[in-house]
Design a protein around this motif. Structure first.
Motif, PDB file in Angstrom:
ATOM      1  N   ILE A  70    -108.260  35.956-161.874  1.00  0.00           N
ATOM      2  CA  ILE A  70    -107.927  36.404-160.515  1.00  0.00           C
ATOM      3  C   ILE A  70    -107.868  35.207-159.578  1.00  0.00           C
ATOM      4  O   ILE A  70    -108.794  34.401-159.521  1.00  0.00           O
ATOM      5  N   GLY A  71    -106.775  35.100-158.850  1.00  0.00           N
ATOM      6  CA  GLY A  71    -106.638  33.997-157.901  1.00  0.00           C
ATOM      7  C   GLY A  71    -107.372  34.251-156.602  1.00  0.00           C
ATOM      8  O   GLY A  71    -108.094  33.386-156.101  1.00  0.00           O
ATOM      9  N   LYS A  72    -107.194  35.443-156.032  1.00  0.00           N
ATOM     10  CA  LYS A  72    -107.841  35.812-154.768  1.00  0.00           C
ATOM     11  C   LYS A  72    -108.419  37.214-154.896  1.00  0.00           C
ATOM     12  O   LYS A  72    -107.797  38.109-155.475  1.00  0.00           O
ATOM     13  N   PHE A  73    -109.616  37.389-154.340  1.00  0.00           N
ATOM     14  CA  PHE A  73    -110.254  38.695-154.268  1.00  0.00           C
ATOM     15  C   PHE A  73    -110.435  38.978-152.786  1.00  0.00           C
ATOM     16  O   PHE A  73    -111.393  38.527-152.161  1.00  0.00           O
ATOM     17  N   VAL A  74    -109.486  39.685-152.207  1.00  0.00           N
ATOM     18  CA  VAL A  74    -109.461  39.960-150.776  1.00  0.00           C
ATOM     19  C   VAL A  74    -110.083  41.340-150.537  1.00  0.00           C
ATOM     20  O   VAL A  74    -109.760  42.301-151.240  1.00  0.00           O
ATOM     21  N   CYS A  75    -110.943  41.441-149.552  1.00  0.00           N
ATOM     22  CA  CYS A  75    -111.618  42.707-149.263  1.00  0.00           C
ATOM     23  C   CYS A  75    -111.340  43.145-147.830  1.00  0.00           C
ATOM     24  O   CYS A  75    -111.122  42.328-146.944  1.00  0.00           O
ATOM     25  N   VAL A  76    -111.377  44.457-147.644  1.00  0.00           N
ATOM     26  CA  VAL A  76    -111.120  45.057-146.336  1.00  0.00           C
ATOM     27  C   VAL A  76    -112.391  45.773-145.892  1.00  0.00           C
ATOM     28  O   VAL A  76    -112.943  46.600-146.631  1.00  0.00           O
ATOM     29  N   GLY A  77    -112.866  45.445-144.715  1.00  0.00           N
ATOM     30  CA  GLY A  77    -114.095  46.045-144.209  1.00  0.00           C
ATOM     31  C   GLY A  77    -113.828  47.174-143.235  1.00  0.00           C
ATOM     32  O   GLY A  77    -112.787  47.208-142.563  1.00  0.00           O
ATOM     33  N   MET A  99    -113.330  37.573-147.898  1.00  0.00           N
ATOM     34  CA  MET A  99    -113.102  37.217-149.298  1.00  0.00           C
ATOM     35  C   MET A  99    -114.383  37.386-150.097  1.00  0.00           C
ATOM     36  O   MET A  99    -115.476  37.148-149.605  1.00  0.00           O
ATOM     37  N   LYS A 100    -114.204  37.805-151.337  1.00  0.00           N
ATOM     38  CA  LYS A 100    -115.303  37.852-152.296  1.00  0.00           C
ATOM     39  C   LYS A 100    -115.012  36.775-153.331  1.00  0.00           C
ATOM     40  O   LYS A 100    -113.890  36.682-153.836  1.00  0.00           O
ATOM     41  N   ALA A 101    -115.998  35.949-153.668  1.00  0.00           N
ATOM     42  CA  ALA A 101    -115.789  34.891-154.657  1.00  0.00           C
ATOM     43  C   ALA A 101    -115.386  35.508-155.997  1.00  0.00           C
ATOM     44  O   ALA A 101    -115.946  36.524-156.428  1.00  0.00           O
ATOM     45  N   THR A 102    -114.401  34.894-156.656  1.00  0.00           N
ATOM     46  CA  THR A 102    -113.974  35.429-157.956  1.00  0.00           C
ATOM     47  C   THR A 102    -115.060  35.269-159.014  1.00  0.00           C
ATOM     48  O   THR A 102    -115.031  35.970-160.034  1.00  0.00           O
ATOM     49  N   VAL A 156    -120.282  45.419-154.425  1.00  0.00           N
ATOM     50  CA  VAL A 156    -121.728  45.277-154.233  1.00  0.00           C
ATOM     51  C   VAL A 156    -121.980  44.255-153.110  1.00  0.00           C
ATOM     52  O   VAL A 156    -121.292  43.234-153.009  1.00  0.00           O
ATOM     53  N   SER A 157    -122.963  44.555-152.275  1.00  0.00           N
ATOM     54  CA  SER A 157    -123.183  43.764-151.058  1.00  0.00           C
ATOM     55  C   SER A 157    -124.681  43.538-150.834  1.00  0.00           C
ATOM     56  O   SER A 157    -125.493  44.423-151.111  1.00  0.00           O
ATOM     57  N   GLU A 158    -125.012  42.363-150.315  1.00  0.00           N
ATOM     58  CA  GLU A 158    -126.388  42.107-149.868  1.00  0.00           C
ATOM     59  C   GLU A 158    -126.350  42.069-148.341  1.00  0.00           C
ATOM     60  O   GLU A 158    -125.817  41.138-147.757  1.00  0.00           O
ATOM     61  N   ARG A 159    -126.902  43.134-147.716  1.00  0.00           N
ATOM     62  CA  ARG A 159    -126.693  43.316-146.285  1.00  0.00           C
ATOM     63  C   ARG A 159    -127.375  42.245-145.434  1.00  0.00           C
ATOM     64  O   ARG A 159    -126.831  41.849-144.391  1.00  0.00           O
ATOM     65  N   ALA A 160    -128.536  41.778-145.838  1.00  0.00           N
ATOM     66  CA  ALA A 160    -129.182  40.727-145.047  1.00  0.00           C
ATOM     67  C   ALA A 160    -128.384  39.438-145.128  1.00  0.00           C
ATOM     68  O   ALA A 160    -128.164  38.762-144.114  1.00  0.00           O
ATOM     69  N   PHE A 161    -127.918  39.078-146.331  1.00  0.00           N
ATOM     70  CA  PHE A 161    -127.091  37.879-146.471  1.00  0.00           C
ATOM     71  C   PHE A 161    -125.798  38.035-145.671  1.00  0.00           C
ATOM     72  O   PHE A 161    -125.277  37.072-145.103  1.00  0.00           O
ATOM     73  N   GLN A 162    -125.282  39.263-145.627  1.00  0.00           N
ATOM     74  CA  GLN A 162    -124.008  39.539-144.962  1.00  0.00           C
ATOM     75  C   GLN A 162    -124.110  39.441-143.441  1.00  0.00           C
ATOM     76  O   GLN A 162    -123.222  38.877-142.799  1.00  0.00           O
ATOM     77  N   ARG A 165    -127.729  36.317-141.733  1.00  0.00           N
ATOM     78  CA  ARG A 165    -127.887  34.916-142.109  1.00  0.00           C
ATOM     79  C   ARG A 165    -126.834  34.014-141.463  1.00  0.00           C
ATOM     80  O   ARG A 165    -126.635  32.885-141.898  1.00  0.00           O
ATOM     81  N   GLY A 166    -126.145  34.523-140.431  1.00  0.00           N
ATOM     82  CA  GLY A 166    -125.142  33.720-139.743  1.00  0.00           C
ATOM     83  C   GLY A 166    -123.841  33.669-140.519  1.00  0.00           C
ATOM     84  O   GLY A 166    -123.783  33.939-141.716  1.00  0.00           O
ATOM     85  N   GLY A 167    -122.756  33.330-139.814  1.00  0.00           N
ATOM     86  CA  GLY A 167    -121.473  33.175-140.494  1.00  0.00           C
ATOM     87  C   GLY A 167    -120.813  34.502-140.816  1.00  0.00           C
ATOM     88  O   GLY A 167    -121.190  35.560-140.336  1.00  0.00           O
ATOM     89  N   GLN A 168    -119.809  34.439-141.677  1.00  0.00           N
ATOM     90  CA  GLN A 168    -119.035  35.634-142.010  1.00  0.00           C
ATOM     91  C   GLN A 168    -119.644  36.383-143.184  1.00  0.00           C
ATOM     92  O   GLN A 168    -120.708  36.040-143.687  1.00  0.00           O
ATOM     93  N   TRP A 169    -118.959  37.445-143.632  1.00  0.00           N
ATOM     94  CA  TRP A 169    -119.533  38.360-144.611  1.00  0.00           C
ATOM     95  C   TRP A 169    -119.547  37.814-146.038  1.00  0.00           C
ATOM     96  O   TRP A 169    -120.263  38.335-146.891  1.00  0.00           O
ATOM     97  N   THR A 170    -118.767  36.800-146.327  1.00  0.00           N
ATOM     98  CA  THR A 170    -118.562  36.369-147.712  1.00  0.00           C
ATOM     99  C   THR A 170    -119.871  36.076-148.434  1.00  0.00           C
ATOM    100  O   THR A 170    -120.025  36.403-149.620  1.00  0.00           O
ATOM    101  N   LYS A 171    -120.837  35.485-147.757  1.00  0.00           N
ATOM    102  CA  LYS A 171    -122.090  35.114-148.439  1.00  0.00           C
ATOM    103  C   LYS A 171    -122.876  36.339-148.893  1.00  0.00           C
ATOM    104  O   LYS A 171    -123.681  36.244-149.825  1.00  0.00           O
TER     105      LYS A 171
END
Length: 281
Positions: A70-77, A99-102, A156-162, A165-171
Motif C-alpha cells: 500500500i502506498g498511502k493509507f488515507v483516513c477520513v474523520g 494518514m495512517k502509517a502503512t 484502531v485508535s489510541e485516543r490519548a495519543f490522538q 499529545r499535541g499535533g495531528q491525529w496520525t500518532k
C-alpha cells in the motif's frame, strides 16, 4: 470477485475466494493483489479465469491484509454526524483527512496490540475503498471508475495519543497492528451501491457499533473526488471512510480495550474480521 492474500506475514500469496468459500491460488496469474494488478484490465483477466481450474490452497492458512504494498493509507474523520456528536465535535463542512502509517497494516484476524503506555485504545469499523486507477482531480461522476473495490477496515485508535499529545491525529492511529484490512478485496462490480452497506462491531460479544454507509456525511464518490484534488491516488492506495457511533470514547463512561478481549466486526457482503487484543511490547 473476492480477492485475498494468504500465508505468513511478509510472504502472502494472491488468492481468490470461490463460490464454495475455498481459497484458490492465483500465483500463476498475478504476483500479488497490489498496485498495477488492481487496474480494470488486470481484474478483467482474473475475472475471466475458471476458479475450478485454479489450485486450492492447502489447509487453513492465515489470511493477510487484502492489499499488498500500500502506498498511502488515507483516513477520513468524523464522517458520520452521530459519531461526531458522541465525540463532542460538530459535523465537518469538508472531509477531515489524516494518514495512517502503512506499517500499521495487518491481517483481518491478526492480534491487535495495545501499544506501550496506552490507556485508551479504541475500535472503529469502517468501509475501506481500494483505488484501482490513478486519480487526480477527478469529478464525482468519474470517481467510481477509479475504484478497484472495497474492504473492511478496523481503524484502531489510541485516543490519548490522538488528542492529548499535541499535533495531528496520525500518532494515535499508526501503532503496529492498528490497520487490519480484509478479509477480502471485493471488486466494485459486486457492490452496486457502496452507500447501502450495514456495518457492525462487537467487543467480547457485546454489540458496540451498528451503522450504515447510507449515513455517511461524505459518500464514496465525493471522498475519492475530494481527496484526489489534494493528492494523486494510485492503484493500491486505501481510503478508510469513517466510523459510525459506538466507539469506546463515546460510551458513558468511556470504555477502552484491554488485553484478553476480542473484537469481531464486519460489513454486508465484505466479510468479517476477528482480533484478539494483546499487550504490545
Amino acid at each position: 470477485m473476492k480477492l485475498l492474500r494468504y500465508g505468513e506475514p511478509g510472504a502472502e500469496r494472491p488468492g481468490l475466494l470461490d463460490a464454495e468459500g475455498r481459497i484458490r491460488d492465483l500465483r500463476d496469474h498475478v504476483p500479488d493483489i497490489a498496485g498495477p494488478f488492481l487496474t480494470d484490465e488486470s481484474l478483467a483477466r482474473l475475472r475471466a479465469l475458471d476458479p475450478a481450474r485454479l489450485p486450492l490452497a492447502e489447509g487453513t492458512p492465515r489470511i493477510g491484509a487484502c492489499v499488498g504494498a500500500i502506498g498511502k493509507f488515507v483516513c477520513v474523520g468524523l464522517n458520520y454526524a452521530d459519531h461526531a456528536a458522541e465525540t463532542g465535535k460538530p459535523a465537518p463542512d469538508e472531509p477531515v483527512l489524516f494518514m495512517k502509517a502503512t506499517s500499521a497494516v495487518c491481517g483481518p484476524n491478526d492480534a491487535v496490540e495495545i501499544p506501550r503506555g496506552s490507556q485508551k485504545t479504541d475500535w472503529e469499523v469502517e468501509l475501506g475503498i481500494v483505488i484501482g486507477r490513478r486519480a487526480k482531480h477527478v469529478t464525482r461522476a468519474e470517481a467510481l471508475e477509479h475504484v478497484a473495490g472495497y474492504c473492511v477496515v478496523n481503524d484502531v485508535s489510541e485516543r490519548a495519543f490522538q488528542s492529548e499529545r499535541g499535533g495531528q491525529w496520525t500518532k494515535g492511529k499508526s501503532a503496529d497492528t492498528f490497520g487490519p484490512l480484509g478479509p477480502w478485496l471485493v471488486t466494485r462490480d459486486e457492490v452496486p451501491d457502496p452507500q447501502a452497506l450495514g456495518l457492525w462491531l462487537d467487543v467480547d460479544g457485546v454489540r458496540r457499533q451498528t451503522g450504515s454507509t447510507a449515513r455517511m456525511i461524505f459518500g464514496v464518490t465525493e471522498l475519492v473526488s475530494y481527496i484526489s484534488g489534494f493528492m494523486t491516488l494510485h492503484p493500491g492506495d486505501v481510503i478508510a471512510t469513517g466510523t459510525p457511533p459506538g466507539v469506546g470514547l463515546g460510551q458513558k463512561p468511556p470504555v477502552f480495550l484491554r488485553a484478553g478481549q476480542t473484537m469481531r466486526l464486519g460489513i454486508d457482503g465484505l466479510g468479517e474480521q476477528r482480533q484478539a487484543v494483546v499487550q504490545g511490547e
